[in-house]
Write an enzyme that holds these catalytic residues in place. Structure first.
Site, PDB file in Angstrom:
ATOM      1  N   ASP A 167      36.588  22.665  37.414  1.00 32.79           N
ATOM      2  CA  ASP A 167      37.827  23.443  37.335  1.00 32.79           C
ATOM      3  C   ASP A 167      37.763  24.347  36.099  1.00 32.79           C
ATOM      4  OD1 ASP A 167      40.950  22.944  38.620  1.00 32.79           O
ATOM      5  OD2 ASP A 167      40.746  24.120  36.779  1.00 32.79           O
ATOM      6  N   ILE A 168      38.207  25.572  36.262  1.00 37.77           N
ATOM      7  CA  ILE A 168      38.159  26.549  35.174  1.00 37.77           C
ATOM      8  C   ILE A 168      39.137  26.201  34.043  1.00 37.77           C
ATOM      9  CG2 ILE A 168      39.913  28.212  35.965  1.00 37.77           C
ATOM     10  CD1 ILE A 168      37.800  30.422  35.565  1.00 37.77           C
ATOM     11  N   ASN A 170      46.997  18.925  46.294  1.00 40.73           N
ATOM     12  CA  ASN A 170      48.287  19.610  46.261  1.00 40.73           C
ATOM     13  C   ASN A 170      48.463  20.390  47.556  1.00 40.73           C
ATOM     14  OD1 ASN A 170      48.829  18.775  43.589  1.00 40.73           O
ATOM     15  ND2 ASN A 170      47.593  20.443  42.775  1.00 40.73           N
ATOM     16  N   VAL A 185      45.890  27.773  44.871  1.00 39.02           N
ATOM     17  CA  VAL A 185      44.813  28.449  45.611  1.00 39.02           C
ATOM     18  C   VAL A 185      44.914  28.048  47.087  1.00 39.02           C
ATOM     19  CG1 VAL A 185      42.324  28.737  45.844  1.00 39.02           C
ATOM     20  CG2 VAL A 185      43.313  28.451  43.560  1.00 39.02           C
ATOM     21  N   HIS A 191      41.559  21.920  48.965  1.00 38.60           N
ATOM     22  CA  HIS A 191      40.663  21.384  47.935  1.00 38.60           C
ATOM     23  C   HIS A 191      41.241  20.087  47.397  1.00 38.60           C
ATOM     24  CE1 HIS A 191      43.573  24.019  45.932  1.00 38.60           C
ATOM     25  NE2 HIS A 191      43.512  23.170  44.897  1.00 38.60           N
TER      26      HIS A 191
END
Ligand code: 5GP
Length: 116
Positions: free
Chosen positions: A30-31, A88, A97, A101
């Site tokens: 994750d960024i 989520n 997003v 995922h």
């Protein structure tokens, strides 16, 4: 391929730190990590949501996502001590997003709360 950031990562348009890849799934860092280990398990094929996922011929793929999650938790050295998986969904679920995922979080003792 659609226009979301994860499709762009899978197509190579955007760079990501990839920790695992097979025909069906990519796992990236994750960024904006929320824990020492924060990975995202992403289907290579675009599914916006679980609803979308349920509509196709995707037998077994979601189950495999959890197997991949456990595999990468091993690889990250956190399988034994434990980790948390979060998916989520929709606006109230906090999905940002629009590409299905699963978050894998660990590397420290996580708090008891999953909602704030
Ligand atoms: P969501 O709220 O949709 O479940 O979470 C989306 C996650 O994707 C967030 O934790 C966010 O930090 C991560 N993210 C968003 N854009 C990028 C990106 O370009 N690269 C990576 N590696 N992660 C991203």
């Amino acid at each position: 391929m659609l226009d979301d950031v994860f499709c762009k990562i899978v197509s190579g348009e955007i760079k990501a730190d990839i920790v695992y890849k097979d025909n069906d799934f990519w796992v990236i860092k994750d960024i904006n990590p929320q824990a020492p280990v924060h990975l995202l398990i992403i289907p290579a094929k675009h599914f916006t949501s679980l609803e979308d996922f349920m509509e196709g011929e995707n037998d077994g793929l979601l189950g495999r996502a959890f197997v991949v999650a456990h595999k990468v938790a091993h690889k990250a050295g956190i399988a034994e001590k434990g980790y948390r998986l979060i998916l989520n969904e929709g606006e109230d679920g906090g999905k940002l997003v629009p590409h299905l995922h699963i978050h894998l979080l660990g590397g420290k003792k996580l708090g008891p709360k999953i909602v704030k």
